[in-house]
Write a protein that holds these residues in place. Sequence first.
Motif, PDB file in Angstrom:
ATOM      1  N   ASP A  14      75.144  30.486  72.652  1.00 51.49           N
ATOM      2  CA  ASP A  14      74.597  31.319  73.715  1.00 51.49           C
ATOM      3  C   ASP A  14      75.234  32.720  73.681  1.00 51.49           C
ATOM      4  N   TRP A  15      76.562  32.775  73.585  1.00 50.36           N
ATOM      5  CA  TRP A  15      77.240  34.070  73.537  1.00 50.36           C
ATOM      6  C   TRP A  15      76.821  34.834  72.294  1.00 50.36           C
ATOM      7  N   PHE A  16      76.756  34.145  71.163  1.00 52.87           N
ATOM      8  CA  PHE A  16      76.414  34.801  69.908  1.00 52.87           C
ATOM      9  C   PHE A  16      74.993  35.350  69.935  1.00 52.87           C
ATOM     10  N   SER A  17      74.048  34.593  70.494  1.00 51.03           N
ATOM     11  CA  SER A  17      72.660  35.083  70.539  1.00 51.03           C
ATOM     12  C   SER A  17      72.518  36.263  71.499  1.00 51.03           C
ATOM     13  N   ASN A  18      73.285  36.278  72.579  1.00 51.53           N
ATOM     14  CA  ASN A  18      73.224  37.395  73.527  1.00 51.53           C
ATOM     15  C   ASN A  18      73.899  38.657  72.981  1.00 51.53           C
ATOM     16  N   PHE A  38      74.391  39.379  69.608  1.00 49.61           N
ATOM     17  CA  PHE A  38      74.146  39.433  68.166  1.00 49.61           C
ATOM     18  C   PHE A  38      74.268  40.855  67.620  1.00 49.61           C
ATOM     19  N   HIS A  39      73.675  41.810  68.310  1.00 49.05           N
ATOM     20  CA  HIS A  39      73.684  43.201  67.833  1.00 49.05           C
ATOM     21  C   HIS A  39      75.084  43.806  67.873  1.00 49.05           C
ATOM     22  N   ALA A  40      75.920  43.347  68.781  1.00 50.91           N
ATOM     23  CA  ALA A  40      77.284  43.869  68.853  1.00 50.91           C
ATOM     24  C   ALA A  40      78.170  43.276  67.759  1.00 50.91           C
ATOM     25  N   VAL A  41      77.821  42.103  67.274  1.00 51.20           N
ATOM     26  CA  VAL A  41      78.638  41.418  66.277  1.00 51.20           C
ATOM     27  C   VAL A  41      78.184  41.727  64.851  1.00 51.20           C
ATOM     28  N   ILE A  42      76.906  41.924  64.644  1.00 52.54           N
ATOM     29  CA  ILE A  42      76.368  42.012  63.286  1.00 52.54           C
ATOM     30  C   ILE A  42      76.844  43.254  62.529  1.00 52.54           C
ATOM     31  N   GLU A  43      76.940  44.390  63.205  1.00 54.97           N
ATOM     32  CA  GLU A  43      77.378  45.613  62.516  1.00 54.97           C
ATOM     33  C   GLU A  43      78.826  45.521  62.040  1.00 54.97           C
ATOM     34  N   PRO A  44      79.775  45.118  62.904  1.00 55.72           N
ATOM     35  CA  PRO A  44      81.152  44.979  62.401  1.00 55.72           C
ATOM     36  C   PRO A  44      81.278  43.884  61.336  1.00 55.72           C
TER      37      PRO A  44
END
Length: 174
Positions: free
Chosen positions: A119-123, A125-131
């Motif tokens: 749930d956290w990862f899907s919400n 996703f855009h903040a995690v994918i770039e780094p």
Amino acid sequence: MAKRFLQRFMPKKSKLQESKSFRFLDRWLHKADVWHFNRRYAARGVLIGMFFAFIPLPTQMLFACIGCIFARANLPLAIACVWITNPLTMGPVFYACYKLGAFLMNEKIAAVQELQTADWFSNNFHAVIEPLFLGSLICAVIFAAVSYTLVDILWRWHTVKKWHNRRLRTPSPK
């Protein structure tokens, strides 16, 4: 000796040719170039395998295979190197890549517990994918370059050592 040791653990040509996921590359897999095992081909294979091992894509082996065909590199060695990020090591490796990318981008690093929930990862996703991709790309380039250099240097050292030992064993003519 190192050559025989490595060849024992590399995927076999017949296994790769039987695989359904590599079927469309069949005519290139029959070329002898991707099966050569010498210093240059092995070093290129390790470089390609290590690079794609750190790229967080589900098709790492396929990209490594295509890269070996175009770069004339040892395919089995590249595929073996891709498996450094296997299902057991993938989490810690990509979390370290994410932390490196977040550090370089001056972003807040998410805790491991947060990343484990879907749930956290899907919400976020855009903040995690770039780094993650930045850190992965940096790690891929660094580890690929270091691995290429190590294989090349160790292969040369082993060859020189064999020549030296051979020269010591043979009696000099009088």
